[in-house]
Write an enzyme that holds these catalytic residues in place. Structure first.
Site, PDB file in Angstrom:
ATOM      1  N   ASP A 476      -7.964  11.628 -20.299  1.00 37.28           N
ATOM      2  CA  ASP A 476      -8.090  12.048 -21.702  1.00 37.28           C
ATOM      3  C   ASP A 476      -7.296  11.121 -22.616  1.00 37.28           C
ATOM      4  OD1 ASP A 476      -8.995  13.513 -23.835  1.00 37.28           O
ATOM      5  OD2 ASP A 476      -7.614  15.181 -23.570  1.00 37.28           O
ATOM      6  N   TYR A 477      -7.386   9.831 -22.337  1.00 37.34           N
ATOM      7  CA  TYR A 477      -6.708   8.835 -23.150  1.00 37.34           C
ATOM      8  C   TYR A 477      -7.617   8.353 -24.291  1.00 37.34           C
ATOM      9  CZ  TYR A 477      -2.759   8.264 -19.869  1.00 37.34           C
ATOM     10  OH  TYR A 477      -1.628   8.450 -19.109  1.00 37.34           O
TER      11      TYR A 477
END
Length: 811
Positions: A476-477
């Protein structure tokens, strides 16, 4: 007499004190021995087990009034001191605090206990008491030191260019704050010098406006709004899109429009867009002359959280009837499953490019089949679609055929794009295609365009280049912040039109905005790919931006685990050793793994500010590691399911229906006191010289005054450096304004050094970036902040507060 005779201290008080100390020492020893044995079995430090056993022995020796008790205590404390300094990765106040304070207290108590032994000589007794008092004095000094900043970084050798050099002749300095980052480049730089480091302490409240937003009940959202300033009018929005025009000198409302945007998730508004037909260089004189309607020649543009695009007359707040359906365009059309106001929310400002506005949106990232991540451009005059950037159907830049949808679950753009007028490119910072944490069946489009900066032709919507900051992102970058445009020099000394992109990973990428090629060095480095989740295939390398400073991403170790005391530091060490951690990009899996930097950042949506005269960029960050676990479908039945964000997801699972998994458990890696396990600071402000690409200074931001252990307000302004959100704003006079700390203050720092030169207490926290403008009517310079409360804070407000200098103070 042959000398001082021992005094037999057999009083009940002395005996009771020895028993009490023995019990305390035994209790401490048992806790440390128990926890230390667990840590040792996990391959961790043996100190805690040895110290625990030593304190148990000390308890027995003191209880028996053994003559070796004092010597044993001295040796134990001395050994602890040696261990503390050897074990500390970086010797400093916060690192030593949990290692030495509890042992120092126990050592002091043992000295006083030994002084009550019957056979203790007067000299030893006096020495023990005096030494104990000396240690108490040191502990008092240690307590006082907590109220002074620690952990600052200063690099005097990396001196930035003077304001007389460094692009002073290139500064884009419009009078209005027309875009999210003030100018189209997004530098959030106010070219004003009225408020200076010398007089900023004289700032006073000029006016306060109450927006009228909801402050109670579920889903009140977060006020992330930086108002736009056009002439003598400010345009603001609330999380539920209550739009207000305010007089810039008095704060009095000129008009209001309530979009009544209600959603179940992700309620926020970061700002509005503005369009002026009279100044639109993209229109011909004939086109301007043809429009004789005085209404809506200047428009306020709003993308609401319930997925509508609204155009309002900037002078009256009335809907522009010729735009869409009586002033409104429905953004949900052909987007897929967006029922009940869920799954798709435009949360950021429409980016105006001539007479076209670009709009992305936040997409819930839980299951396959989520709404499309398509980015669309609309004509702000009539609301018609100009183009659509749909990576699943790249050849078609128009809406799908009737009855069909844009490609579902593609990488989305929830933060703010940037437009380069000279190159006619719009830069899209993307997230990944859902689901977030498992990508075993991702499409080619997801793999290519996830977590990337994408340059798109502003006229056609066609992709020009792609630069990916994370390959196969299962952490979830998402790219969280607006790309900022600023010319920098490359290794050959050539000036390059650059784009600066901050990331959650702590890396800062500087790209040639013409081609997408790195201007500063980027290396593909090997990263761990095992243990991997079932059916997963991870990238063997990831891009590391080594040509720029990395902020807050030093690898974690057992020794870097922290706690307020010895006990919670031990707990954090056990948690660390009982988790999978393979450094950056640790593979997600079914055993608890540590994500660091976490999906919270690193750097988040607040972005950066650049002092355009000096060529220095400023960025804030947060440092909160997460302990995560992929949960299979059978195990998921044991958990409560939640779609909340920090800290609401603690102890629950976030749905993540992908492959063999039904969810992901996400917990902050923290002690039982709810304090992060990494060593402070937990949030900083950094200054980076864009000429030398070196860190100039870094200071912790924020105190524990309004957030402490167990989430309780300590009311103690300990400048530990707390997690930050929002972004900074700089001025030509050498100031940096920032409010996104966990305590309720608006601060001004001296931009050359990071020294705090002013702060003002706010009624609630604020995560928005400050707005700074000069009134065209009065010539006064104002600093404005939207104070609506920190994310997930119980204290919510509806304040817009303006500060200015008293008459005669601007000298």
């Amino acid at each position: 007499m042959g000398g001082v005779q021992p005094v037999d201290h057999q009083s009940p008080i002395a005996g009771a004190y020895r028993v009490l100390f023995s019990l305390i020492s035994l209790a401490v020893g048992l806790v440390l021995a128990y926890g230390g044995s667990k840590l040792l079995m996990l391959g961790g430090s043996a100190y805690y087990l040895l110290a625990g056993l030593a304190y148990c022995v000390l308890a027995v020796l003191v209880f028996l009034r053994h003559r070796f008790a004092l010597a044993f205590s001295i040796v134990t404390f001395a050994a602890t001191c040696v261990w503390a300094f050897c074990d500390t990765p970086e010797i400093g106040y916060w690192a030593l605090l949990p290692r030495l304070v509890v042992p120092a207290i126990l050592f002091t108590l043992s000295l006083w206990a030994a002084a009550t032994f019957p056979a203790t000589s007067l000299a030893v007794r006096r020495g023990s008491v005096a030494t104990g008092l000396g240690i108490v004095g040191c502990l008092v000094v240690t307590l006082v030191e907590a109220f002074f900043p620690h952990g600052q970084i200063s690099n005097p050798d990396a001196t930035p260019a003077s304001p007389q050099v460094a692009q002073a002749d290139k500064i884009d300095a419009p009078e209005d704050w027309e875009f999210f980052g003030r100018n189209a480049a997004g530098t959030r730089y106010a070219p004003y010098t009225q408020i200076t480091p010398d007089n900023v302490s004289k700032l006073k409240v000029a006016w306060v406006y109450h927006t009228g937003r909801r402050t109670h009940g579920a889903g009140v959202g977060v006020d992330e709004n930086t108002p736009q300033q056009i002439g003598n009018v400010l345009y603001s929005c609330t999380p539920e899109d209550l739009i207000t025009a305010l007089d810039a000198d008095s704060g009095k409302p000129l008009w209001k429009y309530d979009a009544k945007a209600r959603t179940a998730e992700h309620v926020t508004c970061r700002g509005v867009g503005y369009y002026d037909a009279d100044k639109d260089a993209s229109l011909t004189a004939e086109q301007k002359a043809a429009d004789t309607n005085p209404m809506c020649r200047q428009r306020v543009l709003v993308s609401t959280v319930d997925a509508r695009f609204i155009a309002l007359d900037a002078h009256t707040g009335a809907l522009c009837s010729g735009f869409g359906d009586n002033g409104i365009v429905d953004l949900k059309k052909q987007m897929g499953p967006v029922e009940a106001g869920k799954r798709y929310h435009p949360t950021s400002i429409p980016v105006v490019m001539g007479h076209v506005a670009v709009i992305g949106g936040w997409v819930r990232d839980i299951v396959h089949g989520e709404p499309s991540g398509v980015v669309r451009a609309y004509d702000v005059r009539d609301g018609s679609l100009v183009w659509a950037w749909d990576v699943g159907d790249p050849e078609n830049t128009q809406a799908p055929a009737e009855g069909q949808t844009y490609t579902l679950e593609t990488p989305n753009v929830w933060t703010i794009p940037t437009y380069d007028k000279d190159l006619n490119l719009v830069y899209l910072p993307t997230g990944n295609g859902p689901p977030d944490y498992w990508g075993g069946d991702r499409t080619v489009a997801k793999e290519k365009f996830g977590a990337a900066v994408v340059a798109v032709d502003a006229t056609t919507g066609k992709t020009k280049w792609v630069f990916q900051t994370v390959h196969h992102d299962v952490w979830d970058y998402d790219l969280p912040s607006q790309p900022v445009l600023f010319d920098v020099t490359n290794a050959q000394g050539e000036k390059v039109p650059a784009l600066i992109q901050t990331t959650k990973t702590g890396h800062i990428f500087v790209l040639d905005r013409r081609t997408g090629q790195p201007v500063t060095e980027v290396q593909e480095r090997k990263v761990a790919t095992t243990p991997a989740a079932q059916g997963e295939h991870l990238s063997p390398t990831q891009p590391f931006s080594v040509g720029m400073p990395t902020i807050g991403a030093d690898p974690l170790t057992e020794s870097s685990m922290w706690g307020v005391s010895t006990f919670d530091q031990l707990y954090c060490r056990i948690m660390f050793k009982d988790s999978v951690y393979e450094g950056p990009f640790t593979p997600p899996g079914e055993k608890p793994y540590i994500e660091w930097p976490s999906l919270l950042g690193g750097m988040n949506w607040g972005g950066i500010s650049i002092d355009e005269a000096r060529g220095v960029m400023f960025v804030n960050d947060m440092r909160m590691p997460l302990r995560m676990t992929l949960v299979n479908k059978e195990e998921a039945k044991k958990y409560k399911v939640s779609t909340d964000e920090v800290p609401g997801f603690m102890g629950t699972i976030r749905p993540q229906v992908a492959g063999p998994y039904a969810g992901v458990r996400i917990d902050i890696l923290q002690s039982p006191l709810q304090v992060p396990c990494n060593t402070p600071p937990f949030g900083t402000m950094s200054a980076i010289d864009l000429h030398t690409k070196k860190l100039l200074w870094q200071v912790p931001m924020g105190t524990t005054q309004d957030l402490g252990p167990m989430g309780i307000k300590t009311h103690l302004p300990v400048p530990m450096g707390m997690p930050t959100l929002g972004g900074p704003t700089t001025t030509a006079s050498g100031l940096l304004f920032f409010a996104g700390t966990q305590d309720y203050y608006l601060r001004a720092l001296e931009s050359a050094t990071g020294k705090e030169v002013w702060r003002e207490r706010l009624p609630v926290g604020a995560v928005a970036a400050p707005l700074i403008y000069r009134s065209p009517k009065t010539g006064k310079e104002y600093v404005v902040i939207s104070a609506g409360g920190m994310s997930h804070s119980p204290d919510v407000g509806d304040y817009i507060i303006a500060y200015t200098l008293p008459e005669g103070a601007a000298r």
